[in-house]
Design a protein around this motif. Sequence first.
Motif, PDB file in Angstrom:
ATOM      1  N   ASN A   9       0.799  -1.227   0.000  1.00  0.00           N
ATOM      2  CA  ASN A   9       0.000   0.000   0.000  1.00  0.00           C
ATOM      3  C   ASN A   9       0.831   1.275   0.000  1.00  0.00           C
ATOM      4  O   ASN A   9       0.276   2.374   0.089  1.00  0.00           O
ATOM      5  N   GLN A 183      -8.199   4.855  -3.138  1.00  0.00           N
ATOM      6  CA  GLN A 183      -8.865   3.688  -2.582  1.00  0.00           C
ATOM      7  C   GLN A 183      -7.906   2.510  -2.575  1.00  0.00           C
ATOM      8  O   GLN A 183      -6.872   2.521  -3.249  1.00  0.00           O
ATOM      9  N   THR A 185      -8.324  -1.883  -2.622  1.00  0.00           N
ATOM     10  CA  THR A 185      -9.200  -3.047  -2.641  1.00  0.00           C
ATOM     11  C   THR A 185      -8.364  -4.315  -2.800  1.00  0.00           C
ATOM     12  O   THR A 185      -7.229  -4.273  -3.289  1.00  0.00           O
ATOM     13  N   TYR A 186      -8.956  -5.417  -2.393  1.00  0.00           N
ATOM     14  CA  TYR A 186      -8.307  -6.724  -2.505  1.00  0.00           C
ATOM     15  C   TYR A 186      -9.347  -7.749  -2.909  1.00  0.00           C
ATOM     16  O   TYR A 186     -10.510  -7.682  -2.493  1.00  0.00           O
ATOM     17  N   ALA A 187      -8.947  -8.720  -3.741  1.00  0.00           N
ATOM     18  CA  ALA A 187      -9.860  -9.809  -4.077  1.00  0.00           C
ATOM     19  C   ALA A 187      -9.080 -10.975  -4.675  1.00  0.00           C
ATOM     20  O   ALA A 187      -8.102 -10.766  -5.395  1.00  0.00           O
ATOM     21  N   LEU A 190      -8.722 -10.951  -8.764  1.00  0.00           N
ATOM     22  CA  LEU A 190      -9.162  -9.566  -8.951  1.00  0.00           C
ATOM     23  C   LEU A 190      -9.499  -9.288 -10.413  1.00  0.00           C
ATOM     24  O   LEU A 190      -8.762  -9.663 -11.313  1.00  0.00           O
ATOM     25  N   PHE A 203      -4.266  -7.019  -5.401  1.00  0.00           N
ATOM     26  CA  PHE A 203      -4.426  -5.791  -4.625  1.00  0.00           C
ATOM     27  C   PHE A 203      -4.451  -4.619  -5.600  1.00  0.00           C
ATOM     28  O   PHE A 203      -3.584  -4.504  -6.476  1.00  0.00           O
ATOM     29  N   HIS A 204      -5.426  -3.737  -5.442  1.00  0.00           N
ATOM     30  CA  HIS A 204      -5.585  -2.584  -6.325  1.00  0.00           C
ATOM     31  C   HIS A 204      -5.596  -1.314  -5.485  1.00  0.00           C
ATOM     32  O   HIS A 204      -6.440  -1.146  -4.603  1.00  0.00           O
ATOM     33  N   ASN A 205      -4.657  -0.424  -5.755  1.00  0.00           N
ATOM     34  CA  ASN A 205      -4.585   0.874  -5.083  1.00  0.00           C
ATOM     35  C   ASN A 205      -4.710   1.994  -6.108  1.00  0.00           C
ATOM     36  O   ASN A 205      -4.089   1.932  -7.174  1.00  0.00           O
ATOM     37  N   ASP A 217      -3.386   3.784 -10.964  1.00  0.00           N
ATOM     38  CA  ASP A 217      -3.998   2.539 -10.518  1.00  0.00           C
ATOM     39  C   ASP A 217      -2.901   1.484 -10.514  1.00  0.00           C
ATOM     40  O   ASP A 217      -2.379   1.111 -11.571  1.00  0.00           O
TER      41      ASP A 217
END
Length: 283
Positions: A9, A183, A185-187, A190, A203-205, A217
């Motif tokens: 992050n 933002q 997010t995690y998945a 993804l 992981f997307h920041n 992004d």
Amino acid sequence: MFEELSAINARPSVYAEVTTPELWTDPHISGRMLAAHLDPHVDLASYRAEYREQVVAWLIDRFDIRAGRSVADFGCGPGLYTTRLARTGASVTGLDLSSRSLDHATSLASAEGLSVRYLRQDYLTYRDDARYDLIILVMRDYCALPPNGREALLRTVREHLAAGGFLVLDVDSVSAFAHVREQATYAPSLMDGFWSDQPYFGFHNTYRYEREQVSLDKFEIFEAERKRTFFNWVRYFTPEGLAGELRGAGLTDVDVLGDLTGSPYDSEAPRFAAVATTASGAR
């Protein structure tokens, strides 16, 4: 684990790394990108089909595209514009990094008996003896480039435009930047498996860089045997800022428009377009 998550992050410095070419050369990702190109109902890798047809109609009318004219599409993808422009009888060249997209473009041209020159080339370094009456750069590709990439692109454009030739491009506007929100997010898998055909965690920041008017992004993709990071940068422009870069590269007569159909400029819209020319090219 805390240190690892902190590293994931952490905010990179602006343009710390550029990975855009990997989107078009990775076998799995390029396949997903091609599918997005060919979906006529979404604005992802390409614009929606209805808008594309309006763009091509405007280009043909505004720049008198016909037999005897020479046109290049920088970042042509699967030939959605080159095929239509070639139907006019113009000499058309498409450049792209994705062999998968170029194979599709070549098959389209062959099916219609069209002669289109396709080159698997990076338009930042492309050089040959061709000179074009029109060069197009569609889908806001210009905004994905770092400053030295934009300079390299404009050198390529300047060297390959015929006397009086035109560059047409569209960009993201500062109005769009106002809606970017940071933002994280995690998945698992993804984006529905976009990044790999193997199991992965993503992981997307999203980050904002206020002074530079840039967003990032960043995608961290963890597979069993490898970790990859993708950086998608976007530079947001004012008409004055874009015109300054174009003029700095030796282009003139910059005309700012609302979009690639020639509509009037709207300061509240998320994108806008521009036409620039070489000497004696005003139209």
